[in-house]
Design an enzyme around this catalytic site. Structure first.
Site, PDB file in Angstrom:
ATOM      1  N   TYR A 152      -0.757  -0.227 -13.874  1.00  0.00           N
ATOM      2  CA  TYR A 152       0.296   0.535 -14.540  1.00  0.00           C
ATOM      3  C   TYR A 152       1.077  -0.314 -15.542  1.00  0.00           C
ATOM      4  O   TYR A 152       2.204   0.010 -15.898  1.00  0.00           O
ATOM      5  CB  TYR A 152       1.283   1.103 -13.515  1.00  0.00           C
ATOM      6  CG  TYR A 152       0.730   2.176 -12.602  1.00  0.00           C
ATOM      7  CD1 TYR A 152      -0.620   2.492 -12.570  1.00  0.00           C
ATOM      8  CD2 TYR A 152       1.573   2.870 -11.748  1.00  0.00           C
ATOM      9  CE1 TYR A 152      -1.113   3.466 -11.716  1.00  0.00           C
ATOM     10  CE2 TYR A 152       1.088   3.853 -10.891  1.00  0.00           C
ATOM     11  CZ  TYR A 152      -0.253   4.138 -10.880  1.00  0.00           C
ATOM     12  OH  TYR A 152      -0.741   5.105 -10.032  1.00  0.00           O
ATOM     13  N   LYS A 203      -9.026  -5.298  -3.261  1.00  0.00           N
ATOM     14  CA  LYS A 203     -10.347  -4.790  -3.634  1.00  0.00           C
ATOM     15  C   LYS A 203     -11.098  -5.889  -4.371  1.00  0.00           C
ATOM     16  O   LYS A 203     -11.799  -5.661  -5.358  1.00  0.00           O
ATOM     17  CB  LYS A 203     -10.219  -3.522  -4.480  1.00  0.00           C
ATOM     18  CG  LYS A 203     -11.535  -2.747  -4.663  1.00  0.00           C
ATOM     19  CD  LYS A 203     -12.141  -2.284  -3.345  1.00  0.00           C
ATOM     20  CE  LYS A 203     -13.456  -1.545  -3.595  1.00  0.00           C
ATOM     21  NZ  LYS A 203     -14.170  -1.266  -2.325  1.00  0.00           N
ATOM     22  N   ASP A 236     -10.182   0.759   0.507  1.00  0.00           N
ATOM     23  CA  ASP A 236     -10.873   1.915   1.058  1.00  0.00           C
ATOM     24  C   ASP A 236     -10.903   1.858   2.583  1.00  0.00           C
ATOM     25  O   ASP A 236     -10.730   2.877   3.267  1.00  0.00           O
ATOM     26  CB  ASP A 236     -12.291   2.039   0.482  1.00  0.00           C
ATOM     27  CG  ASP A 236     -13.012   0.710   0.346  1.00  0.00           C
ATOM     28  OD1 ASP A 236     -12.345  -0.342   0.427  1.00  0.00           O
ATOM     29  OD2 ASP A 236     -14.237   0.716   0.160  1.00  0.00           O
ATOM     30  N   ASP A 260       0.400   3.237  -4.639  1.00  0.00           N
ATOM     31  CA  ASP A 260       0.799   4.585  -5.035  1.00  0.00           C
ATOM     32  C   ASP A 260       0.008   5.619  -4.227  1.00  0.00           C
ATOM     33  O   ASP A 260       0.561   6.580  -3.688  1.00  0.00           O
ATOM     34  CB  ASP A 260       0.546   4.761  -6.537  1.00  0.00           C
ATOM     35  CG  ASP A 260       1.151   6.033  -7.097  1.00  0.00           C
ATOM     36  OD1 ASP A 260       1.886   6.725  -6.370  1.00  0.00           O
ATOM     37  OD2 ASP A 260       0.889   6.340  -8.274  1.00  0.00           O
ATOM     38  N   ASP A 264       1.286   7.955  -0.507  1.00  0.00           N
ATOM     39  CA  ASP A 264       1.181   9.407  -0.361  1.00  0.00           C
ATOM     40  C   ASP A 264       0.426   9.768   0.918  1.00  0.00           C
ATOM     41  O   ASP A 264       0.787  10.714   1.627  1.00  0.00           O
ATOM     42  CB  ASP A 264       0.471  10.022  -1.570  1.00  0.00           C
ATOM     43  CG  ASP A 264       1.432  10.337  -2.713  1.00  0.00           C
ATOM     44  OD1 ASP A 264       2.508   9.701  -2.757  1.00  0.00           O
ATOM     45  OD2 ASP A 264       1.122  11.198  -3.542  1.00  0.00           O
TER      46      ASP A 264
END
Length: 355
Positions: A152, A203, A236, A260, A264
């Site tokens: 971002y 990752k 993941d 982010d 959620d």
């Protein structure tokens, strides 16, 4: 507006009334509704604790204003905002403005300009709230999201628009300074919690440059925090662990994009996005920090009076803690838990209560 002043007999032991200056930005969708509910809570806190006061200044920065004037934030707006102790923010997002324009025009314009690099998102199942997980009671997490770099950072571009060879690039940015400060923040936070456990979310098996730096800095810092247990999980794989073994997690530190998404998921596993809080912190306090519920503008229910305000109330707990008002923060958290335990729930939690 200012919350009513206390009389002389209600001052604190030092004879001084503590008044915090807050900027209030309702924004779009359900943002103004839940923010107004939050203002009522601040007023109630001030009445219950007369030595505590809040001077509120409201700003109409929203997509409606952007459509009307061409800008979300007027000239000089950020400089004015810098003078406040904290910012209470509702949401941004409109059907009339592309999402990338609204996000960068308002929320990220503040977060990036004020170097609010530590995004803190607690998650747990509140009393009286049902988790979709049978082991939901074990959820007690804090997700620390790097809030200034990564995917971002705003680096990239478009070329050859409209042609078959059109290209769009999005460059993830990882600096040693940026990675180190968010990892150090996460270690310090983990050290304060009972489990003293920190999970590195990564990752680096596929993203072999920036995320390898992310991992290396984490492990360098870990040596300075021998009292904090650490482990490493691919992003993941950690989603499965959140669902299957929630008790194995405590504090998680992840990149801007990864956290982010994970936050959620954490909110949904805790019962609803409507209850989840967020703090966007500038830990050095060179700038004010911004506090917002996690849920966004939720345009599908805007104006109906059914938006869940708990996320905003819990966000105010984080705001009060940041301002050093720990007793008021604890009192508000107890009040939230009494309300949820009594099953005074809005429709997202299966109830019929209004905002």
């Amino acid at each position: 507006m200012s919350i009513p002043k206390a009389s002389d007999k209600t001052l604190d032991r030092s004879g001084v009334r503590r008044e915090h200056r807050l900027a209030v930005i309702g924004g779009d969708g359900i943002g103004p509704e839940v923010v107004e509910a939050g203002v009522e809570v601040l007023e109630a806190l001030s009445r219950a604790r007369p030595a505590l006061g809040f001077a509120l200044t409201r700003y109409d920065w929203s997509s409606e204003r952007r459509l009307r004037t061409g800008r979300y934030i007027p000239e000089g707006g950020l400089a004015e905002l810098k003078s406040f102790d904290a910012i209470l923010f509702g949401a941004v997002g409109s059907r009339e403005v592309p999402d990338h324009e609204s996000l960068w025009g308002l929320r990220l314009a503040i977060v990036q300009s004020f170097d609010q690099y530590a995004n803190v998102r607690p998650a747990r199942v509140l009393p009286g709230v049902e988790s979709p997980l049978s082991a939901g009671a074990a959820i007690d997490w804090v997700i620390v999201r790097e809030n200034a770099e990564g995917e971002y950072a705003g680096h990239g571009g478009r070329a050859h628009r409209g042609l078959p060879i059109e290209v769009g690039t999005e460059t993830a940015v990882f600096t040693r300074a940026g990675v180190e400060r968010i990892h150090r923040f996460a270690f310090e936070l983990a050290r304060q919690r009972p489990k003293k456990r920190l999970t590195l979310v990564t990752k680096s098996n596929a993203l072999r440059f920036g995320m390898v730096l992310w991992d290396e800095v984490f492990h360098e810092l870990a040596a300075q925090y021998p009292d904090v247990r650490t482990d490493r999980e691919l992003v993941d794989a950690v989603t499965a662990r959140m669902v299957k073994r929630p008790e194995s997690l405590d504090v998680l530190v992840a990149t801007n994009l990864h956290a982010d998404i994970l936050s959620d998921l954490a909110a949904a596993l805790s019962g609803s996005l409507g209850v989840a809080p967020t703090a966007n912190l500038n830990p050095e306090r060179a700038f004010p920090s911004l506090f917002e519920p996690i849920h966004g503008s939720a345009l599908d229910i805007a104006g109906q009076g059914i938006a869940n305000p708990i996320g905003t109330f819990w966000t105010l707990v984080l705001l009060l803690e940041h301002l050093g008002e720990t007793e008021a923060a604890a009192a508000l958290m107890r009040a939230i838990e009494r309300v949820t335990e009594a099953r005074v729930h809005t429709p997202d939690l299966g109830g019929t209560a209004t905002t």
